[in-house]
Scaffold this active site. Structure first.
Site, PDB file in Angstrom:
ATOM      1  N   SER A 164      16.191  15.806  12.628  1.00  0.00           N
ATOM      2  CA  SER A 164      17.202  15.234  13.770  1.00  0.00           C
ATOM      3  C   SER A 164      17.720  15.967  14.852  1.00  0.00           C
ATOM      4  O   SER A 164      17.275  16.946  14.957  1.00  0.00           O
ATOM      5  CB  SER A 164      18.456  15.176  13.053  1.00  0.00           C
ATOM      6  OG  SER A 164      19.717  14.492  13.527  1.00  0.00           O
ATOM      7  N   LYS A 179      14.367  11.850  13.549  1.00  0.00           N
ATOM      8  CA  LYS A 179      15.413  11.113  13.663  1.00  0.00           C
ATOM      9  C   LYS A 179      16.074  11.264  15.060  1.00  0.00           C
ATOM     10  O   LYS A 179      16.147  12.756  15.289  1.00  0.00           O
ATOM     11  CB  LYS A 179      16.136  10.785  12.833  1.00  0.00           C
ATOM     12  CG  LYS A 179      17.816  10.821  13.054  1.00  0.00           C
ATOM     13  CD  LYS A 179      18.878  10.769  11.722  1.00  0.00           C
ATOM     14  CE  LYS A 179      20.187  11.607  12.062  1.00  0.00           C
ATOM     15  NZ  LYS A 179      20.727  11.755  10.557  1.00  0.00           N
ATOM     16  N   LYS A 185      18.946  10.881  17.304  1.00  0.00           N
ATOM     17  CA  LYS A 185      20.849  10.526  18.012  1.00  0.00           C
ATOM     18  C   LYS A 185      20.624   9.247  18.980  1.00  0.00           C
ATOM     19  O   LYS A 185      20.157   9.988  20.452  1.00  0.00           O
ATOM     20  CB  LYS A 185      21.579  11.726  18.288  1.00  0.00           C
ATOM     21  CG  LYS A 185      21.596  12.365  17.353  1.00  0.00           C
ATOM     22  CD  LYS A 185      21.913  11.999  15.967  1.00  0.00           C
ATOM     23  CE  LYS A 185      22.597  12.793  14.553  1.00  0.00           C
ATOM     24  NZ  LYS A 185      23.756  12.324  13.977  1.00  0.00           N
ATOM     25  N   ASP A 194      19.790   6.801  14.895  1.00  0.00           N
ATOM     26  CA  ASP A 194      21.167   7.486  14.664  1.00  0.00           C
ATOM     27  C   ASP A 194      22.433   7.169  15.224  1.00  0.00           C
ATOM     28  O   ASP A 194      22.262   8.065  16.545  1.00  0.00           O
ATOM     29  CB  ASP A 194      21.558   8.409  13.769  1.00  0.00           C
ATOM     30  CG  ASP A 194      23.152   9.365  12.632  1.00  0.00           C
ATOM     31  OD1 ASP A 194      23.029   8.040  12.966  1.00  0.00           O
ATOM     32  OD2 ASP A 194      22.926  10.106  12.538  1.00  0.00           O
ATOM     33  N   GLU A 250      21.140   4.058  11.339  1.00  0.00           N
ATOM     34  CA  GLU A 250      21.734   5.040  11.029  1.00  0.00           C
ATOM     35  C   GLU A 250      23.039   4.656  11.661  1.00  0.00           C
ATOM     36  O   GLU A 250      23.886   4.196  12.914  1.00  0.00           O
ATOM     37  CB  GLU A 250      21.278   6.422  10.497  1.00  0.00           C
ATOM     38  CG  GLU A 250      22.618   6.508   9.556  1.00  0.00           C
ATOM     39  CD  GLU A 250      22.243   7.980   9.718  1.00  0.00           C
ATOM     40  OE1 GLU A 250      20.524   8.716   9.377  1.00  0.00           O
ATOM     41  OE2 GLU A 250      23.249   9.043   9.186  1.00  0.00           O
ATOM     42  N   ASP A 306      25.709   5.865   6.863  1.00  0.00           N
ATOM     43  CA  ASP A 306      26.179   7.473   6.916  1.00  0.00           C
ATOM     44  C   ASP A 306      27.794   7.127   6.393  1.00  0.00           C
ATOM     45  O   ASP A 306      28.136   7.366   5.249  1.00  0.00           O
ATOM     46  CB  ASP A 306      25.707   8.093   7.883  1.00  0.00           C
ATOM     47  CG  ASP A 306      26.169   9.329   7.985  1.00  0.00           C
ATOM     48  OD1 ASP A 306      26.630  10.424   7.227  1.00  0.00           O
ATOM     49  OD2 ASP A 306      25.485   9.998   8.778  1.00  0.00           O
ATOM     50  N   LYS A 353      25.311  12.667   2.010  1.00  0.00           N
ATOM     51  CA  LYS A 353      25.738  13.339   2.489  1.00  0.00           C
ATOM     52  C   LYS A 353      26.586  14.027   1.221  1.00  0.00           C
ATOM     53  O   LYS A 353      27.803  13.541   0.816  1.00  0.00           O
ATOM     54  CB  LYS A 353      26.720  13.604   3.979  1.00  0.00           C
ATOM     55  CG  LYS A 353      25.543  13.477   4.657  1.00  0.00           C
ATOM     56  CD  LYS A 353      26.209  13.781   5.905  1.00  0.00           C
ATOM     57  CE  LYS A 353      25.356  13.692   7.454  1.00  0.00           C
ATOM     58  NZ  LYS A 353      25.978  13.482   8.743  1.00  0.00           N
ATOM     59  N   GLY A 356      22.155  15.427   6.258  1.00  0.00           N
ATOM     60  CA  GLY A 356      22.586  17.443   6.529  1.00  0.00           C
ATOM     61  C   GLY A 356      23.896  16.826   7.089  1.00  0.00           C
ATOM     62  O   GLY A 356      24.048  16.238   8.440  1.00  0.00           O
TER      63      GLY A 356
HETATM   64  O1  OSB Z   1      25.636  11.459  12.118  1.00  0.00           O
HETATM   65  O2  OSB Z   1      23.665  13.032  10.317  1.00  0.00           O
HETATM   66  C1  OSB Z   1      24.634  13.485  10.915  1.00  0.00           C
HETATM   67  C2  OSB Z   1      24.574  16.440  12.511  1.00  0.00           C
HETATM   68  C3  OSB Z   1      26.464  16.396  12.367  1.00  0.00           C
HETATM   69  C4  OSB Z   1      27.261  15.040  11.793  1.00  0.00           C
HETATM   70  C5  OSB Z   1      26.218  14.144  11.891  1.00  0.00           C
HETATM   71  C6  OSB Z   1      24.828  14.258  11.873  1.00  0.00           C
HETATM   72  C7  OSB Z   1      24.111  15.050  12.322  1.00  0.00           C
HETATM   73  C8  OSB Z   1      22.573  15.075  11.736  1.00  0.00           C
HETATM   74  C9  OSB Z   1      22.462  16.632  10.742  1.00  0.00           C
HETATM   75  O3  OSB Z   1      22.176  14.088  11.904  1.00  0.00           O
HETATM   76  C10 OSB Z   1      21.155  16.721  10.596  1.00  0.00           C
HETATM   77  C11 OSB Z   1      20.186  17.733   9.717  1.00  0.00           C
HETATM   78  O4  OSB Z   1      21.593  18.634   9.702  1.00  0.00           O
HETATM   79  O5  OSB Z   1      19.551  18.775  10.503  1.00  0.00           O
HETATM   80 MG    MG Z   2      24.324  10.163  10.685  1.00  0.00          MG
END
Ligand code: OSB
Ligand code: MG
Length: 384
Positions: free
Chosen positions: A147, A173, A175, A200, A225, A250, A274, A302
């Site tokens: 990510s 992935k 953001k 995401d 996402e 999510d 998660k 994660g």
């Molecule tokens: O939206 O998936 C998410 C981390 C903190 C808060 C929200 C998210 C995330 C990640 C982390 O995308 C992914 C990882 O742990 O490698």
């Molecule tokens: Mg997410």
């Protein structure tokens, strides 16, 4: 059934650790990894660990470092002390007097899973599989991706993608947020026409942005996402039929009931599970079964977990109903030095191996936990 445990003590640690690379999302950025860890000890001296992957700011979750420490100390830990437990799936009912607070509940439930598995000489992956129908044994490894946060410039994003592909990650992935979405997808696709790519949004859009979001469709994304509200299912069901890109939920999915509702309404085609967000592995197993019953793709998300939370998530992600690459990267993506040994290393097939020892299967270095607790004491409140 195997040996039961009696919970003699539970200690909690509020910790902070430096990140190798931070993750900027549509709701902000945390300068340190933070978490509340729990260390459970049984009457027989068996130790189990758990992690509430809470952040300082209530941006992803309503929970924070402050709420998790409070809820654990005042309500969750007292409810478990002295209790005999023969199966970790008994934990949610012991905690049901406390509404909400899934990340905090997850930490103590994980510690019970770990301690019980250790008491029975079983790996966590084996313990999870024992709660599923035959044919759902662990595959011994988990397919993973990486990510990548919002960057100041597209060139930086392309450089990080190039580095991560070079390390062997088979799924990227990114953001996104308004102003950092369609043009990023276009630039990445131009450079990398064929990689497994997903975005995401962490709830940065509304249904009024549907026309804008549809512009993502030509980039054959693996999924988009959580584009809409952080508790919403209904409006996602209005958006999904307008897009060819599969929507993955999510934030909005907190239970197996939410998952069933989302599939019934057509709000998403994929679920990011998660275990912390849904209050633990007991509820996670129920969501897993819902996805299997719907033949729906499932992957494990994660929260930048330490080696404690990561070990448990890798074990769950090795179950065969987890069909897409997970947000569980190698230790080196997150930390120069983790709390556990050995580090998780990316294999050449973009997988992480499940530890084979009893329980979490990793060694927790308690002196490092204490150092991380000291860093939290020094750094809180953050100098912004
Ligand atoms: O939206 O998936 C998410 C981390 C903190 C808060 C929200 C998210 C995330 C990640 C982390 O995308 C992914 C990882 O742990 O490698
Ligand atoms: Mg997410």
């Amino acid at each position: 059934m195997g040996r039961s445990i009696t919970i003699r003590s539970i200690q909690q640690y509020s910790i902070a650790m430096p990140f190798v690379e931070t993750l900027r999302t549509s709701f902000g950025e945390e300068p340190f990894k933070t978490a509340v860890l729990v260390r459970l000890e049984t009457d027989d001296g068996i130790v189990g660990w758990g992690e509430a992957p809470v952040e300082v700011h209530p941006g992803y979750s309503l929970e924070t470092m402050g709420t998790a420490a409070h809820i654990l100390r005042e309500f969750l830990i007292p409810a478990l002390l002295g209790k005999a437990v023969s199966d970790a799936t008994e934990v949610p009912s012991l905690l049901s007097h406390t509404r909400g607070h899934p990340l905090a509940k997850h930490s103590v439930e994980m510690a019970v899973w770990d301690a019980l598995a250790r008491a029975n000489g079983q790996s966590l992956a084996g313990a999870f599989a024992a709660h599923l129908p035959a044919g759902h044994a662990s595959r011994g490894r988990a397919k993973v991706g990486v990510s990548i946060g919002i960057k100041p410039a597209i060139e930086e994003t392309l450089a990080v993608i190039s580095k991560r592909l070079g390390e062997g990650y088979a799924r990227i992935k990114l953001k996104i947020e308004p102003g950092w979405d369609v043009q990023v997808a276009a630039a990445v696709r131009e450079r990398y026409p064929d990689i497994l790519l997903m975005l995401d949004a962490n709830s940065a859009y509304t249904l009024a942005d549907a026309e804008h979001l549809k512009q993502l469709d030509p980039y054959h994304l693996l999924m988009l996402e959580q584009p809409l509200g952080y508790t919403d299912i209904y409006q996602h069901s209005q958006l999904q039929p307008q897009m060819t890109t599969p929507i993955c939920l999510d934030e909005s999915i907190h239970s197996a009931d939410d998952a069933r509702l989302a599939f019934q309404l057509g709000a998403c085609k994929i679920i990011n599970l998660k275990p912390s967000r849904v209050s633990g592995y007991t509820e996670s197993l129920e969501i897993y079964k819902v996805c299997v019953a719907h033949d729906a793709p499932l992957w494990i998300g994660g929260m930048m977990e330490t080696g404690i939370g990561r070990a448990a998530n890798v074990a769950f992600a090795s179950l065969p109903g987890v069909t897409l690459p997970c947000d569980i990267s190698a230790t080196s993506r997150y930390y120069a030095r983790d709390l556990t040994e050995p580090p998780f290393e990316l294999q050449s097939d973009s997988t992480l191996l499940v530890p084979t020892g009893p329980g979490l299967g990793v060694e927790v270095h308690e002196s490092r936990v204490q150092e991380a607790a000291d860093l939290w004491e020094r750094e809180y409140p953050y100098k912004r």
